[in-house]
Structure formats: structure tokens, C-alpha cells
Design a protein around this motif. Structure first.
Motif, PDB file in Angstrom:
ATOM      1  N   VAL A 104      61.048  36.042  42.804  1.00  0.00           N
ATOM      2  CA  VAL A 104      59.951  36.728  42.124  1.00  0.00           C
ATOM      3  C   VAL A 104      59.169  35.741  41.264  1.00  0.00           C
ATOM      4  O   VAL A 104      57.941  35.841  41.130  1.00  0.00           O
ATOM      5  CB  VAL A 104      60.500  37.885  41.262  1.00  0.00           C
ATOM      6  CG1 VAL A 104      59.406  38.487  40.395  1.00  0.00           C
ATOM      7  CG2 VAL A 104      61.122  38.953  42.148  1.00  0.00           C
ATOM      8  N   GLU A 120      59.283  37.269  33.865  1.00  0.00           N
ATOM      9  CA  GLU A 120      58.548  38.435  34.361  1.00  0.00           C
ATOM     10  C   GLU A 120      58.226  39.355  33.195  1.00  0.00           C
ATOM     11  O   GLU A 120      59.086  39.648  32.363  1.00  0.00           O
ATOM     12  CB  GLU A 120      59.365  39.206  35.393  1.00  0.00           C
ATOM     13  CG  GLU A 120      58.632  40.439  35.916  1.00  0.00           C
ATOM     14  CD  GLU A 120      59.497  41.313  36.796  1.00  0.00           C
ATOM     15  OE1 GLU A 120      58.940  42.234  37.437  1.00  0.00           O
ATOM     16  OE2 GLU A 120      60.721  41.107  36.838  1.00  0.00           O
ATOM     17  N   VAL A 155      54.867  36.274  35.317  1.00  0.00           N
ATOM     18  CA  VAL A 155      54.507  37.068  36.489  1.00  0.00           C
ATOM     19  C   VAL A 155      54.626  38.538  36.117  1.00  0.00           C
ATOM     20  O   VAL A 155      55.587  38.942  35.451  1.00  0.00           O
ATOM     21  CB  VAL A 155      55.426  36.757  37.680  1.00  0.00           C
ATOM     22  CG1 VAL A 155      55.046  37.593  38.902  1.00  0.00           C
ATOM     23  CG2 VAL A 155      55.379  35.270  38.008  1.00  0.00           C
ATOM     24  N   SER A 156      53.656  39.333  36.510  1.00  0.00           N
ATOM     25  CA  SER A 156      53.712  40.764  36.250  1.00  0.00           C
ATOM     26  C   SER A 156      53.206  41.522  37.470  1.00  0.00           C
ATOM     27  O   SER A 156      52.462  40.973  38.294  1.00  0.00           O
ATOM     28  CB  SER A 156      52.868  41.127  35.021  1.00  0.00           C
ATOM     29  OG  SER A 156      53.127  42.447  34.614  1.00  0.00           O
ATOM     30  N   PHE A 157      53.633  42.772  37.568  1.00  0.00           N
ATOM     31  CA  PHE A 157      53.284  43.586  38.727  1.00  0.00           C
ATOM     32  C   PHE A 157      52.657  44.903  38.282  1.00  0.00           C
ATOM     33  O   PHE A 157      53.019  45.444  37.231  1.00  0.00           O
ATOM     34  CB  PHE A 157      54.527  43.870  39.575  1.00  0.00           C
ATOM     35  CG  PHE A 157      55.125  42.644  40.193  1.00  0.00           C
ATOM     36  CD1 PHE A 157      54.721  42.218  41.453  1.00  0.00           C
ATOM     37  CD2 PHE A 157      56.081  41.890  39.515  1.00  0.00           C
ATOM     38  CE1 PHE A 157      55.270  41.070  42.027  1.00  0.00           C
ATOM     39  CE2 PHE A 157      56.625  40.750  40.077  1.00  0.00           C
ATOM     40  CZ  PHE A 157      56.224  40.338  41.340  1.00  0.00           C
ATOM     41  N   ARG A 190      49.788  41.126  47.130  1.00  0.00           N
ATOM     42  CA  ARG A 190      50.827  42.147  47.019  1.00  0.00           C
ATOM     43  C   ARG A 190      52.219  41.561  47.239  1.00  0.00           C
ATOM     44  O   ARG A 190      52.388  40.589  47.975  1.00  0.00           O
ATOM     45  CB  ARG A 190      50.593  43.257  48.041  1.00  0.00           C
ATOM     46  CG  ARG A 190      49.431  44.186  47.708  1.00  0.00           C
ATOM     47  CD  ARG A 190      49.396  45.301  48.731  1.00  0.00           C
ATOM     48  NE  ARG A 190      48.299  46.227  48.497  1.00  0.00           N
ATOM     49  CZ  ARG A 190      48.441  47.458  48.019  1.00  0.00           C
ATOM     50  NH1 ARG A 190      49.641  47.919  47.722  1.00  0.00           N
ATOM     51  NH2 ARG A 190      47.393  48.240  47.839  1.00  0.00           N
ATOM     52  N   ALA A 191      53.182  42.193  46.604  1.00  0.00           N
ATOM     53  CA  ALA A 191      54.580  41.888  46.888  1.00  0.00           C
ATOM     54  C   ALA A 191      54.954  42.498  48.240  1.00  0.00           C
ATOM     55  O   ALA A 191      54.145  43.164  48.895  1.00  0.00           O
ATOM     56  CB  ALA A 191      55.467  42.429  45.777  1.00  0.00           C
ATOM     57  N   HIS A 263      50.935  45.104  43.239  1.00  0.00           N
ATOM     58  CA  HIS A 263      49.995  44.009  43.019  1.00  0.00           C
ATOM     59  C   HIS A 263      50.643  42.975  42.092  1.00  0.00           C
ATOM     60  O   HIS A 263      51.213  43.328  41.061  1.00  0.00           O
ATOM     61  CB  HIS A 263      48.705  44.531  42.389  1.00  0.00           C
ATOM     62  CG  HIS A 263      47.934  45.444  43.289  1.00  0.00           C
ATOM     63  ND1 HIS A 263      47.411  45.026  44.496  1.00  0.00           N
ATOM     64  CD2 HIS A 263      47.583  46.755  43.163  1.00  0.00           C
ATOM     65  CE1 HIS A 263      46.771  46.040  45.079  1.00  0.00           C
ATOM     66  NE2 HIS A 263      46.869  47.090  44.290  1.00  0.00           N
ATOM     67  N   ARG A 264      50.539  41.706  42.466  1.00  0.00           N
ATOM     68  CA  ARG A 264      51.168  40.614  41.711  1.00  0.00           C
ATOM     69  C   ARG A 264      50.107  39.843  40.911  1.00  0.00           C
ATOM     70  O   ARG A 264      49.088  39.427  41.454  1.00  0.00           O
ATOM     71  CB  ARG A 264      51.873  39.654  42.679  1.00  0.00           C
ATOM     72  CG  ARG A 264      52.588  38.506  42.016  1.00  0.00           C
ATOM     73  CD  ARG A 264      52.970  37.426  43.011  1.00  0.00           C
ATOM     74  NE  ARG A 264      53.988  37.843  43.966  1.00  0.00           N
ATOM     75  CZ  ARG A 264      53.775  38.063  45.259  1.00  0.00           C
ATOM     76  NH1 ARG A 264      52.560  37.921  45.761  1.00  0.00           N
ATOM     77  NH2 ARG A 264      54.739  38.435  46.057  1.00  0.00           N
TER      78      ARG A 264
END
Length: 321
Positions: A104, A120, A155-157, A190-191, A263-264
Motif C-alpha cells: 500500500v 497511510e 498515502v490516503s484513499f 484506483r486501488a 481512489h488513491r
């Protein structure tokens, strides 16, 4: 004389708005609402950001107000405090933690050490009382503190899939990462697409949670209690946890839905633009930013009746005691 027409208040179930919008999303007791940037006006003198040393206050706040109703593995957690009155009050929490896999972090930030130089942002929630523009100020203070501790990437989603309870109540309208776009994060696509299990209350039953139950790892008691509270029978001593889990999910009416991937967004931290741009990305930057949540997905299959009762003597194993 003519007067400008004010922007209308969004409906309750409206998707996130563009970064230039004058509306900001807020939360209380798992329900979202909207605040106009002029409501009260943001005044930094009324707020303070501090590290929350003890896990419990932040965890209780997130479980009470965040739509996920879950709390992740934590590396550091920050609190947004209203200090305008005689007592300072917690009105926001940002959690930076350890994802389920190092990939990730290493996929988008391959040259930063995971868990020390990269983290994250797994929870970010503000109460509905916070005025507009509070979130960008809060996020900037968190990043400054992380940078002081050697963190160079975050990193965030944003989960774009709307979710409803079994009775049809909207509990999550779908997010497109408006605050991340407004604060100049890199959109990295996208992840991985996957199928997720949705519980009757609209929350996601994560694969990692299921693994805890099957392997009786730390935290499996809480995950088991979550299903029991939704109507699953309590596991009997000697019952195979994998069989119990399968039938418990069917008993509570868990649904499978197809998820196209969150969405990343990637933040490169540095004191100057040059320092930020020196951090190499492992994924290409995508444009434009996502604008709309995904359509609500239909379930891929209806809940089935349990094939083996958790009370059956056939459902036994030395794995469960």
C-alpha cells in the motif's frame, strides 16, 4: 440593484463537491452533513492540534462518528481541539497508521521506508460544528508534525462506493477525495478492484477481519462480537471458526458487492516545493481528479441460509475453545 444568488445547500445524499465548492462535509454519529465556508468563519486562534498519546480517546471518537465504525492499526493520531471556551473539546481526529500490506505504501512511494518515512492516512473525521476550511488547516498541521518526525510521504484513499443499510438508509454517499484534491495531493488512480462483504448496518466486513476470526488472531473477539450483535449465533466451544464465520455471515444477511477500487492519493512532504518534488513516485500521476462517486452496485448474490448450524456437533474443531 442585483444580488448574487447563493449556492443552494446540498441534499443530504449528495455526492462530494468539487474542491472549489463553498460547502464542506462534516460528520456526527456516523451521519454526514454540509457546512458553508461562511458559517461562523474559520479562526485558527480557536483551534489547536496535538498528538493524542492514548489510543482510547481517538478510538472512541472515530467509532462514534466515522461512517466505517472501525479503528485501524495506529502509528500516530492527532486531535483537533476547540480551545475557544473554558474547556478544550475534541472535535476532529486524524489517524496515520499501518496498512494491511507494505505494498500500500511501497507501490506509490517505492523509495521511502514504509511505516517510518511513509504512512497511510486511514481516518480523517471532523464534527459538524467545525466551520468551513477547518479540514485543510488541520491536515496541514498534521503534515508539519509528521515531517518533523521524518515522514516524507502519506498515502490516503477515498472510497467512492455508496453504501446503504439493509433497510435502504444511506450511511455513506461515496467519497472522491475532495479534501485531498483541494490540498494538492497527487491522484494515483484506483486501488485493486475487489468484492467486499456488506453487513446489514451498511459497514464493510473486511477480509482482514475475517482472517482474524478464521485464525483466531488478536482482535478476533471484537470481530466475533460484531457479528453476534447483528444476529449471528454465538460460537460454541469446539466449533471450527471458519465454518462458524461462513454461517454467521449468512445468518446476518451479509451481501457481496463489487468494488471497482478506492481512489488513491499521495502526499509528498517537504518544507519546500523542491524537497517535495524530489520524492519519486512509483505510480503515474493521473488527471483529472475524480469528480463523482460510483453508481450504487447491486449485490452479486442474495444471502443464503446457513449450510451448517454453528450449534451442530459436525461444526467442531480444536481450533476454537
Amino acid at each position: 440593484m442585483t444580488f448574487p444568488i447563493p449556492e443552494a445547500l446540498p441534499f443530504e445524499d449528495l455526492a462530494e463537491l468539487p474542491p472549489t465548492s463553498v460547502w464542506c462535509q462534516r460528520w456526527r454519529q456516523g451521519r454526514h452533513s454540509w457546512r458553508h465556508v461562511r458559517n461562523g468563519g474559520f479562526d485558527a486562534r480557536n483551534y489547536r492540534v496535538d498528538v493524542i498519546a492514548e489510543k482510547k480517546p481517538a478510538e472512541e471518537f472515530v467509532l462514534a462518528h466515522h461512517y466505517s465504525r472501525s479503528y485501524p492499526a495506529v502509528k500516530v493520531q492527532f486531535g483537533l481541539y476547540d480551545v475557544s471556551g473554558r474547556l478544550r473539546r475534541l472535535c476532529g481526529v486524524a489517524v496515520f497508521g499501518v496498512p494491511v500490506s507494505t505494498a500500500v505504501l511501497t507501490n506509490p512511494l517505492p523509495y521511502l521506508r514504509p511505516y517510518t518515512q511513509s504512512l497511510e492516512c486511514s481516518r480523517f473525521v471532523l464534527l459538524d460544528e467545525c466551520p468551513g476550511n477547518t479540514e485543510s488547516w488541520f491536515l496541514a498541521r498534521c503534515f508539519a508534525a509528521l515531517l518533523d518526525d521524518g515522514v516524507r510521504g502519506v498515502v490516503s484513499f477515498a472510497d467512492p462506493v455508496p453504501r446503504r443499510t439493509a433497510s435502504g438508509v444511506l450511511v455513506m454517499p461515496g467519497h472522491v477525495g475532495t479534501i485531498y484534491a483541494a490540498t494538492n495531493a497527487v491522484y494515483a488512480g484506483r486501488a485493486t478492484a475487489r468484492t467486499v462483504k456488506l453487513l446489514p448496518d451498511g459497514t464493510v466486513f473486511h477480509a482482514r477481519t475475517a482472517q482474524k476470526i478464521r485464525r483466531r488472531e488478536q482482535g478476533h473477539e471484537y470481530a466475533t462480537a460484531q457479528l453476534v450483535a447483528l444476529g449471528a449465533p454465538r460460537p460454541r466451544p469446539g466449533c471450527d471458526p471458519a465454518l462458524w464465520l461462513r454461517d454467521a455471515l449468512a445468518a446476518v444477511g451479509a451481501r457481496n458487492i463489487r468494488h471497482r477500487g478506492a481512489h488513491r492519493f499521495v502526499f509528498r512532504l517537504g518544507r519546500t516545493r523542491r524537497e517535495r518534488e524530489e520524492i519519486e513516485l512509483g505510480l503515474p500521476a493521473r488527471q483529472p481528479y475524480p469528480k463523482q462517486p460510483d453508481p450504487e452496485p447491486p449485490p452479486t448474490w442474495p444471502p443464503a441460509a446457513p449450510s451448517i448450524s454453528p450449534n451442530s456437533p459436525d461444526c467442531r474443531s480444536s481450533q476454537w475453545s
